[in-house]
Motif scaffolding. Structure first.
Motif, short mmCIF file in Angstrom:
data_model
loop_
_atom_site.label_atom_id
_atom_site.label_comp_id
_atom_site.label_asym_id
_atom_site.label_seq_id
_atom_site.Cartn_x
_atom_site.Cartn_y
_atom_site.Cartn_z
N LEU A 139 0.80 -1.22 0.00
CA LEU A 139 0.00 0.00 0.00
C LEU A 139 0.84 1.27 0.00
CD1 LEU A 139 -3.08 0.37 -0.11
CD2 LEU A 139 -3.01 0.78 2.35
N PRO A 140 1.86 1.41 0.86
CA PRO A 140 2.67 2.64 0.79
C PRO A 140 3.38 2.83 -0.54
CG PRO A 140 3.00 1.52 2.87
CD PRO A 140 2.20 0.60 2.00
N SER A 141 3.86 1.73 -1.13
CA SER A 141 4.56 1.87 -2.39
C SER A 141 3.59 2.31 -3.49
CB SER A 141 5.25 0.56 -2.77
OG SER A 141 4.29 -0.47 -2.91
N ARG A 142 2.36 1.77 -3.45
CA ARG A 142 1.36 2.19 -4.43
C ARG A 142 1.00 3.65 -4.23
NH1 ARG A 142 -2.87 -2.55 -5.69
NH2 ARG A 142 -1.41 -3.93 -6.75
N LEU A 143 0.85 4.07 -2.99
CA LEU A 143 0.52 5.47 -2.70
C LEU A 143 1.64 6.39 -3.15
CD1 LEU A 143 -1.18 5.30 0.81
CD2 LEU A 143 -2.20 6.01 -1.35
N SER A 144 2.88 6.02 -2.86
CA SER A 144 3.99 6.86 -3.28
C SER A 144 4.09 6.90 -4.79
CB SER A 144 5.30 6.34 -2.67
OG SER A 144 5.55 5.02 -3.08
N LEU A 145 3.78 5.79 -5.46
CA LEU A 145 3.80 5.77 -6.92
C LEU A 145 2.77 6.72 -7.49
CD1 LEU A 145 4.36 2.11 -8.17
CD2 LEU A 145 5.65 4.16 -8.78
N THR A 146 1.56 6.71 -6.93
CA THR A 146 0.53 7.62 -7.43
C THR A 146 0.89 9.05 -7.13
OG1 THR A 146 -0.69 7.17 -5.40
CG2 THR A 146 -1.37 5.96 -7.38
N LEU A 147 1.50 9.30 -5.96
CA LEU A 147 1.93 10.65 -5.63
C LEU A 147 2.99 11.12 -6.61
CD1 LEU A 147 2.09 10.68 -1.74
CD2 LEU A 147 0.59 12.02 -3.22
N ILE A 148 3.96 10.24 -6.92
CA ILE A 148 5.00 10.59 -7.87
C ILE A 148 4.39 10.86 -9.24
CG2 ILE A 148 6.95 9.62 -9.15
CD1 ILE A 148 7.75 8.22 -6.52
N LYS A 149 3.42 10.03 -9.64
CA LYS A 149 2.78 10.21 -10.94
C LYS A 149 2.05 11.54 -11.02
CE LYS A 149 2.02 5.44 -12.37
NZ LYS A 149 0.99 4.40 -12.45
N THR A 150 1.27 11.87 -9.98
CA THR A 150 0.52 13.12 -10.02
C THR A 150 1.46 14.32 -9.99
OG1 THR A 150 0.24 12.91 -7.62
CG2 THR A 150 -1.60 12.22 -9.00
N GLN A 151 2.51 14.24 -9.20
CA GLN A 151 3.48 15.33 -9.16
C GLN A 151 4.15 15.49 -10.52
OE1 GLN A 151 3.73 17.21 -6.50
NE2 GLN A 151 5.22 18.58 -7.42
#
Length: 52
Positions: A15-27
């Motif tokens: 879950l944290p890796s998926r969240l960080s991935l989506t955060l990186i993508k949106t940024q």
């Protein structure tokens, strides 16, 4: 027992890796969108000044 371990693994690892991935993508999308907007605006300005 194994299911609980899997759930813990999911919450702690996946879950944290998926969240960080989506955060990186949106940024990344925000920054690239901003840069493309700047590029479009500068090209429009160059076209306007070239026509005059």
């Amino acid at each position: 027992m194994a299911r609980r371990n899997l759930l813990g693994y999911y919450w702690l690892e996946v879950l944290p890796s998926r969240l960080s991935l989506t955060l990186i993508k949106t940024q990344f999308l925000k920054e690239t969108g901003f840069l493309s907007l700047i590029a479009i605006a500068s090209s429009q300005l160059a076209r306007l000044s070239y026509q005059n």
